[in-house]
Write a protein that holds these residues in place. Structure first.
Motif, PDB file in Angstrom:
ATOM      1  N   GLY A 108     -24.089  74.347 -15.614  1.00 26.94           N
ATOM      2  CA  GLY A 108     -25.284  74.600 -14.795  1.00 26.94           C
ATOM      3  C   GLY A 108     -26.095  75.757 -15.336  1.00 26.94           C
ATOM      4  O   GLY A 108     -26.346  76.738 -14.624  1.00 26.94           O
ATOM      5  N   ASN A 162     -29.293  75.643 -17.157  1.00 24.89           N
ATOM      6  CA  ASN A 162     -30.697  75.518 -17.561  1.00 24.89           C
ATOM      7  C   ASN A 162     -31.626  76.317 -16.656  1.00 24.89           C
ATOM      8  O   ASN A 162     -32.838  76.234 -16.774  1.00 24.89           O
ATOM      9  CB  ASN A 162     -31.120  74.041 -17.668  1.00 24.89           C
ATOM     10  N   SER A 163     -31.040  77.123 -15.738  1.00 27.33           N
ATOM     11  CA  SER A 163     -31.862  78.047 -14.947  1.00 27.33           C
ATOM     12  C   SER A 163     -30.968  79.128 -14.348  1.00 27.33           C
ATOM     13  O   SER A 163     -29.740  79.066 -14.440  1.00 27.33           O
ATOM     14  CB  SER A 163     -32.616  77.308 -13.832  1.00 27.33           C
ATOM     15  N   ILE A 204     -28.703  82.033 -12.814  1.00 28.23           N
ATOM     16  CA  ILE A 204     -27.588  82.864 -13.252  1.00 28.23           C
ATOM     17  C   ILE A 204     -26.936  82.291 -14.515  1.00 28.23           C
ATOM     18  O   ILE A 204     -26.630  83.030 -15.453  1.00 28.23           O
ATOM     19  CB  ILE A 204     -26.549  82.996 -12.114  1.00 28.23           C
ATOM     20  N   SER A 242     -26.668  70.988 -17.941  1.00 27.79           N
ATOM     21  CA  SER A 242     -27.056  70.584 -16.592  1.00 27.79           C
ATOM     22  C   SER A 242     -26.956  69.068 -16.540  1.00 27.79           C
ATOM     23  O   SER A 242     -26.491  68.441 -17.499  1.00 27.79           O
ATOM     24  CB  SER A 242     -28.460  71.051 -16.217  1.00 27.79           C
ATOM     25  N   PHE A 243     -27.385  68.486 -15.413  1.00 27.56           N
ATOM     26  CA  PHE A 243     -27.315  67.024 -15.287  1.00 27.56           C
ATOM     27  C   PHE A 243     -28.563  66.356 -15.839  1.00 27.56           C
ATOM     28  O   PHE A 243     -28.606  65.145 -15.986  1.00 27.56           O
ATOM     29  CB  PHE A 243     -27.102  66.622 -13.818  1.00 27.56           C
ATOM     30  N   ASP A 285     -23.028  65.708 -15.740  1.00 30.51           N
ATOM     31  CA  ASP A 285     -23.192  65.868 -14.293  1.00 30.51           C
ATOM     32  C   ASP A 285     -21.912  66.457 -13.703  1.00 30.51           C
ATOM     33  O   ASP A 285     -20.874  65.794 -13.678  1.00 30.51           O
ATOM     34  CB  ASP A 285     -23.504  64.503 -13.669  1.00 30.51           C
ATOM     35  N   MET A 286     -22.015  67.690 -13.227  1.00 29.77           N
ATOM     36  CA  MET A 286     -20.829  68.406 -12.737  1.00 29.77           C
ATOM     37  C   MET A 286     -20.343  67.875 -11.377  1.00 29.77           C
ATOM     38  O   MET A 286     -19.330  68.335 -10.876  1.00 29.77           O
ATOM     39  CB  MET A 286     -21.111  69.909 -12.643  1.00 29.77           C
ATOM     40  N   ASN A 293     -20.296  77.816 -13.451  1.00 29.05           N
ATOM     41  CA  ASN A 293     -21.429  78.382 -12.719  1.00 29.05           C
ATOM     42  C   ASN A 293     -22.195  77.355 -11.881  1.00 29.05           C
ATOM     43  O   ASN A 293     -22.820  77.719 -10.890  1.00 29.05           O
ATOM     44  CB  ASN A 293     -22.390  79.042 -13.714  1.00 29.05           C
ATOM     45  N   ALA A 323     -18.354  82.761  -8.418  1.00 29.63           N
ATOM     46  CA  ALA A 323     -18.125  82.470  -6.999  1.00 29.63           C
ATOM     47  C   ALA A 323     -19.325  82.998  -6.223  1.00 29.63           C
ATOM     48  O   ALA A 323     -20.470  82.653  -6.536  1.00 29.63           O
ATOM     49  CB  ALA A 323     -16.798  83.067  -6.549  1.00 29.63           C
ATOM     50  N   TYR A 361     -20.417  75.423   1.466  1.00 30.08           N
ATOM     51  CA  TYR A 361     -20.560  76.437   0.413  1.00 30.08           C
ATOM     52  C   TYR A 361     -19.462  77.490   0.525  1.00 30.08           C
ATOM     53  O   TYR A 361     -18.812  77.845  -0.467  1.00 30.08           O
ATOM     54  CB  TYR A 361     -21.951  77.077   0.535  1.00 30.08           C
ATOM     55  N   LYS A 411     -16.565  78.141  -2.200  1.00 26.66           N
ATOM     56  CA  LYS A 411     -16.494  79.448  -2.872  1.00 26.66           C
ATOM     57  C   LYS A 411     -15.164  80.141  -2.570  1.00 26.66           C
ATOM     58  O   LYS A 411     -14.600  80.782  -3.464  1.00 26.66           O
ATOM     59  CB  LYS A 411     -17.683  80.324  -2.473  1.00 26.66           C
ATOM     60  N   GLY A 420     -23.858  88.930  -4.835  1.00 29.63           N
ATOM     61  CA  GLY A 420     -24.601  88.899  -3.582  1.00 29.63           C
ATOM     62  C   GLY A 420     -25.881  88.109  -3.837  1.00 29.63           C
ATOM     63  O   GLY A 420     -25.874  87.129  -4.577  1.00 29.63           O
ATOM     64  N   VAL A 443     -29.117  87.189  -5.601  1.00 28.56           N
ATOM     65  CA  VAL A 443     -29.598  87.386  -6.972  1.00 28.56           C
ATOM     66  C   VAL A 443     -31.025  86.867  -7.077  1.00 28.56           C
ATOM     67  O   VAL A 443     -31.347  85.798  -6.542  1.00 28.56           O
ATOM     68  CB  VAL A 443     -28.714  86.617  -7.983  1.00 28.56           C
TER      69      VAL A 443
HETATM   70  P1  NAD Z   1     -29.955  77.684  -9.720  1.00 31.39           P
HETATM   71  O1  NAD Z   1     -30.319  76.572  -8.819  1.00 31.39           O
HETATM   72  O2  NAD Z   1     -31.018  78.448 -10.436  1.00 31.39           O
HETATM   73  O3  NAD Z   1     -28.886  77.218 -10.783  1.00 31.39           O
HETATM   74  C1  NAD Z   1     -27.941  76.213 -10.540  1.00 31.39           C
HETATM   75  C2  NAD Z   1     -27.643  75.538 -11.839  1.00 31.39           C
HETATM   76  O4  NAD Z   1     -26.703  74.482 -11.610  1.00 31.39           O
HETATM   77  C3  NAD Z   1     -28.878  74.907 -12.459  1.00 31.39           C
HETATM   78  O5  NAD Z   1     -28.856  75.097 -13.853  1.00 31.39           O
HETATM   79  C4  NAD Z   1     -28.720  73.438 -12.114  1.00 31.39           C
HETATM   80  O6  NAD Z   1     -29.339  72.606 -13.047  1.00 31.39           O
HETATM   81  C5  NAD Z   1     -27.220  73.302 -12.181  1.00 31.39           C
HETATM   82  N1  NAD Z   1     -26.708  72.124 -11.480  1.00 31.39           N
HETATM   83  C6  NAD Z   1     -26.934  71.731 -10.209  1.00 31.39           C
HETATM   84  N2  NAD Z   1     -26.319  70.560  -9.970  1.00 31.39           N
HETATM   85  C7  NAD Z   1     -25.679  70.214 -11.110  1.00 31.39           C
HETATM   86  C8  NAD Z   1     -24.893  69.104 -11.514  1.00 31.39           C
HETATM   87  N3  NAD Z   1     -24.631  68.097 -10.676  1.00 31.39           N
HETATM   88  N4  NAD Z   1     -24.424  69.073 -12.784  1.00 31.39           N
HETATM   89  C9  NAD Z   1     -24.698  70.072 -13.647  1.00 31.39           C
HETATM   90  N5  NAD Z   1     -25.440  71.139 -13.326  1.00 31.39           N
HETATM   91  C10 NAD Z   1     -25.925  71.210 -12.072  1.00 31.39           C
HETATM   92  O7  NAD Z   1     -29.097  78.697  -8.797  1.00 31.39           O
HETATM   93  P2  NAD Z   1     -28.356  80.059  -9.162  1.00 31.39           P
HETATM   94  O8  NAD Z   1     -28.727  80.984  -8.093  1.00 31.39           O
HETATM   95  O9  NAD Z   1     -28.547  80.455 -10.560  1.00 31.39           O
HETATM   96  O10 NAD Z   1     -26.826  79.627  -8.917  1.00 31.39           O
HETATM   97  C11 NAD Z   1     -25.853  79.600  -9.934  1.00 31.39           C
HETATM   98  C12 NAD Z   1     -24.474  79.866  -9.328  1.00 31.39           C
HETATM   99  O11 NAD Z   1     -24.459  81.167  -8.754  1.00 31.39           O
HETATM  100  C13 NAD Z   1     -24.086  78.901  -8.219  1.00 31.39           C
HETATM  101  O12 NAD Z   1     -22.704  78.573  -8.313  1.00 31.39           O
HETATM  102  C14 NAD Z   1     -24.361  79.720  -6.971  1.00 31.39           C
HETATM  103  O13 NAD Z   1     -23.565  79.307  -5.887  1.00 31.39           O
HETATM  104  C15 NAD Z   1     -23.995  81.102  -7.441  1.00 31.39           C
HETATM  105  N6  NAD Z   1     -24.556  82.192  -6.635  1.00 31.39           N
HETATM  106  C16 NAD Z   1     -25.921  82.374  -6.559  1.00 31.39           C
HETATM  107  C17 NAD Z   1     -26.414  83.435  -5.785  1.00 31.39           C
HETATM  108  C18 NAD Z   1     -27.908  83.738  -5.670  1.00 31.39           C
HETATM  109  O14 NAD Z   1     -28.299  84.572  -4.865  1.00 31.39           O
HETATM  110  N7  NAD Z   1     -28.777  83.124  -6.436  1.00 31.39           N
HETATM  111  C19 NAD Z   1     -25.530  84.256  -5.089  1.00 31.39           C
HETATM  112  C20 NAD Z   1     -24.164  84.015  -5.200  1.00 31.39           C
HETATM  113  C21 NAD Z   1     -23.703  82.983  -5.971  1.00 31.39           C
END
Ligand code: NAD
Length: 256
Positions: free
Chosen positions: A11, A13-14, A16, A35-36, A63-64, A86, A137, A151, A155, A182, A184
């Motif tokens: 995951g 392509n965007s 974290i 990503s998917f 596809d995860m 991730n 997580a 969620y 987690k 927390g 992000v």
């Molecule tokens: P985001 O939506 O920017 O990134 C999610 C990534 O997962 C994307 O690259 C998306 O393409 C990919 N993805 C989604 N479904 C998928 C699938 N079926 N197969 C493959 N890839 C898939 O969100 P983010 O905030 O960067 O989240 C990344 C991780 O960090 C997640 O596990 C999220 O729970 C965790 N997280 C985020 C935050 C926050 O505040 N943003 C806080 C705590 C934890």
């Protein structure tokens, strides 16, 4: 330097995942983005990382939410020294109204995928004689919020899996840890700010402090660069004896 190591970030392509991939590449690791989707932008991101850091960077579609795809991602990459689980999605609803398909998708992408990728990657790490598993997580891996049953369950589950994998690899040169962010500032979160400003008739600063970061004592977002830096640290020699634990990057959220 992580030169010569291959890092797979699910995951990525965007948000974290992409930030973590950038920091691992800056630290010298070859990276596999995932990503998917299968769009030109996905491959362009990998090309950009390769060009700016000098490492090898690839994009592999998988596809995860599908266990076979998760395992195929690792096999297609060919080697996996660093695995960052991730990929994740969110859905918010009271448990008695929680859509079954959303529950299943969240458990599949946020939890089951890490089981499949870890199972596929461990034999490669054992063969290479070195491995680092970093699970992204959440503060919600340690605490709960209402309406996030799937969620929070996923987690908490991945924090448990992290401890189990750490024990199964404890006497090997492999570690497994979880990072618990927390709030992000990802593009996803940034995009919510203008609407929330309108909704509450608040300034950008007030939306961030009083709505979004209500539970984050620092009143500041964590950044994807800070999460990438934490992942790089967990791959460093200083972190060799750190395994089976969580590192919170949450501005004090879980201290409350
Ligand atoms: P985001 O939506 O920017 O990134 C999610 C990534 O997962 C994307 O690259 C998306 O393409 C990919 N993805 C989604 N479904 C998928 C699938 N079926 N197969 C493959 N890839 C898939 O969100 P983010 O905030 O960067 O989240 C990344 C991780 O960090 C997640 O596990 C999220 O729970 C965790 N997280 C985020 C935050 C926050 O505040 N943003 C806080 C705590 C934890």
């Amino acid at each position: 330097s992580l030169s010569g190591k291959t890092a797979i970030v699910t995951g990525s392509n965007s948000g974290i995942g992409l930030g973590v991939a950038w920091e691992l590449a800056r630290a010298g690791a070859d990276v596999v983005l995932n990503s998917f989707t299968n769009s030109p932008e996905d491959y362009a991101l990998a090309a950009q990382i390769a060009q700016e850091t000098g490492v090898e960077a690839r994009y592999i579609q998988a596809d995860m939410s599908n266990g076979d795809d998760c395992r195929a991602l690792i096999e297609k990459a060919g080697s996996c020294d660093i695995l960052v689980n991730n990929a994740g999605i969110q859905h918010v609803a009271p448990i008695d109204e929680f859509p079954v398909d959303k529950w299943n998708a969240i458990i599949a992408i946020n939890l089951n995928s890490a089981f499949h990728t870890t199972a596929a990657a461990l034999p490669m790490m054992r063969k290479a004689g070195w491995g680092r598993i970093v699970n992204i997580a959440s503060a919600h891996g340690l605490t709960a919020s209402p309406y996030k049953a799937a969620y929070v369950s996923a987690k908490h589950g991945i924090v448990g899996m992290t401890k189990t994998v750490a024990l199964e690899t404890a006497q090997e040169p492999i570690t497994c840890n979880a990072i618990c962010p927390g709030y992000v500032l990802t593009p996803l979160v940034e995009a919510q700010i203008p609407d929330t400003m309108k909704e509450y008739n608040m300034s950008r600063e007030d939306v961030i402090k009083n709505v979004m970061l209500e539970r984050q004592p620092s009143k500041q977002f964590a950044t994807v660069e800070q999460l990438g830096g934490t992942a790089v640290f967990l791959c460093s020699a200083a972190a060799e004896q750190i395994t089976g634990t969580t590192i919170s990057v949450d501005g004090g959220w879980t201290a409350l």
